[in-house]
Scaffold this motif. Structure first.
Motif, PDB file in Angstrom:
ATOM      1  N   GLY A 107       0.812  -1.198   0.000  1.00  0.00           N
ATOM      2  CA  GLY A 107       0.000   0.000   0.000  1.00  0.00           C
ATOM      3  C   GLY A 107       0.853   1.259   0.000  1.00  0.00           C
ATOM      4  O   GLY A 107       2.059   1.212   0.252  1.00  0.00           O
ATOM      5  N   ILE A 160       0.940   5.420   1.315  1.00  0.00           N
ATOM      6  CA  ILE A 160       0.402   6.507   2.137  1.00  0.00           C
ATOM      7  C   ILE A 160       1.152   7.781   1.785  1.00  0.00           C
ATOM      8  O   ILE A 160       2.377   7.778   1.686  1.00  0.00           O
ATOM      9  N   THR A 175       5.833  10.459   0.633  1.00  0.00           N
ATOM     10  CA  THR A 175       5.167   9.304   0.030  1.00  0.00           C
ATOM     11  C   THR A 175       5.845   8.029   0.513  1.00  0.00           C
ATOM     12  O   THR A 175       7.052   7.862   0.375  1.00  0.00           O
ATOM     13  N   LYS A 200       5.834   3.805   0.435  1.00  0.00           N
ATOM     14  CA  LYS A 200       5.392   2.521  -0.121  1.00  0.00           C
ATOM     15  C   LYS A 200       5.701   1.460   0.935  1.00  0.00           C
ATOM     16  O   LYS A 200       6.854   1.318   1.374  1.00  0.00           O
ATOM     17  N   LEU A 231      -3.831  -1.019   5.115  1.00  0.00           N
ATOM     18  CA  LEU A 231      -3.243   0.139   5.785  1.00  0.00           C
ATOM     19  C   LEU A 231      -4.106   0.678   6.919  1.00  0.00           C
ATOM     20  O   LEU A 231      -3.762   1.699   7.526  1.00  0.00           O
ATOM     21  N   ILE A 263      -3.012   3.819   9.270  1.00  0.00           N
ATOM     22  CA  ILE A 263      -3.687   5.110   9.104  1.00  0.00           C
ATOM     23  C   ILE A 263      -4.255   5.584  10.430  1.00  0.00           C
ATOM     24  O   ILE A 263      -4.144   6.767  10.796  1.00  0.00           O
ATOM     25  N   ILE A 305      -2.998  13.056   6.577  1.00  0.00           N
ATOM     26  CA  ILE A 305      -2.889  12.062   5.503  1.00  0.00           C
ATOM     27  C   ILE A 305      -3.523  12.638   4.241  1.00  0.00           C
ATOM     28  O   ILE A 305      -4.733  12.840   4.166  1.00  0.00           O
ATOM     29  N   SER A 356      -4.206   7.851   0.456  1.00  0.00           N
ATOM     30  CA  SER A 356      -3.776   6.477   0.731  1.00  0.00           C
ATOM     31  C   SER A 356      -4.332   5.572  -0.346  1.00  0.00           C
ATOM     32  O   SER A 356      -5.426   5.817  -0.875  1.00  0.00           O
ATOM     33  N   MET A 364      -4.828   1.478  -1.179  1.00  0.00           N
ATOM     34  CA  MET A 364      -4.750   0.085  -0.760  1.00  0.00           C
ATOM     35  C   MET A 364      -5.115  -0.824  -1.923  1.00  0.00           C
ATOM     36  O   MET A 364      -5.904  -0.438  -2.792  1.00  0.00           O
ATOM     37  N   GLN A 379      -9.915  -0.577   2.554  1.00  0.00           N
ATOM     38  CA  GLN A 379     -10.501   0.551   3.242  1.00  0.00           C
ATOM     39  C   GLN A 379     -12.007   0.598   2.993  1.00  0.00           C
ATOM     40  O   GLN A 379     -12.784   0.872   3.907  1.00  0.00           O
TER      41      GLN A 379
END
Length: 221
Positions: free
Chosen positions: A128, A130, A172, A174, A180, A184, A194, A197, A199, A204
């Motif tokens: 994922g 973020i 960023t 990975k 995630l 999060i 944030i 994101s 996924m 999510q």
């Protein structure tokens, strides 16, 4: 990784005796827009497809035409990041590589740079992403790593960009996990902003759907 490690062994250098038509044919074969012109291992410059289109007689040797050639190059022991910077800034499809006697060694293709960058940044690996927005004064790689590792995850790659006309940074990440959700939530507890994101498999969405179902069940009781 250095420039010499990504030299192409297939793209030819042009000679001044080659014609514009021959140059265009090679460009089409290798899907590039530039080729180096070399005379006895001396790099004369790069010719582009737009230069060739301006040639009145494409069947004449390119050495017969007055061309305003670009002469960008890197040394064989320069880091790949420096090669990427030059290619990006000048929008080149090949980057000539020279030694310290200015002997032409070959070219690095932009496409090979992109493949290398994909491996370097773990793009091809499952996981994922973020994106955090952080004030420069609050940025702490140690704290970010601790938050992620406290959730049994690892950082595969990390990039920090300055936001234009701002004192904030865009970070960023990975990660090696696809879910995630817990990470999060931890970032939110630490009051991180944030920005985005991503996924895999829509974990999510599943989380929000599950919470919605629980809420509806509660209302129906």
């Amino acid at each position: 990784m250095l420039a010499k490690d990504l030299l192409s062994d297939v793209i030819p250098a042009l000679r001044t005796s080659d014609t514009a038509v021959e140059a265009l044919n090679w460009m089409e074969v290798f899907r590039i827009s530039h080729l180096p012109i070399v005379n006895n291992e001396e790099f004369l410059g790069l010719i582009s497809d737009s230069d060739i289109y301006d040639v009145n007689n494409p069947d004449e040797p390119i050495g017969n035409h007055k061309l305003s050639l670009l002469r960008p190059s890197v040394k064989h022991d320069q880091h790949i990041y420096e090669v990427m910077e030059l290619a990006s800034r000048l929008k080149l499809t090949v980057i000539p590589v020279l030694d310290y006697q200015n002997k032409f060694l070959g070219v690095v293709r932009m496409s090979d740079l992109l493949h290398y960058f994909a491996k370097l940044s773990a793009i091809e690996k499952s996981g994922g992403i973020i994106v955090l927005e952080i004030a420069q004064s609050d940025y702490s790689m140690t704290e970010i790593s601790q938050i992620i590792e406290s959730n049994d995850a690892k950082i595969l790659s990390m990039y920090v960009n300055s936001i234009l006309d701002s004192t904030k940074l865009e970070v960023t990440l990975k990660l090696n996990v696809t879910d995630l959700t817990a990470i999060i939530q931890t970032f939110n507890r630490y009051e991180y902003s944030i920005k985005a994101s991503f996924m895999e498999y829509d974990e999510q969405d599943d989380m929000y759907n599950e919470r919605y179902d629980l809420f509806m069940r509660y209302l129906n009781t």
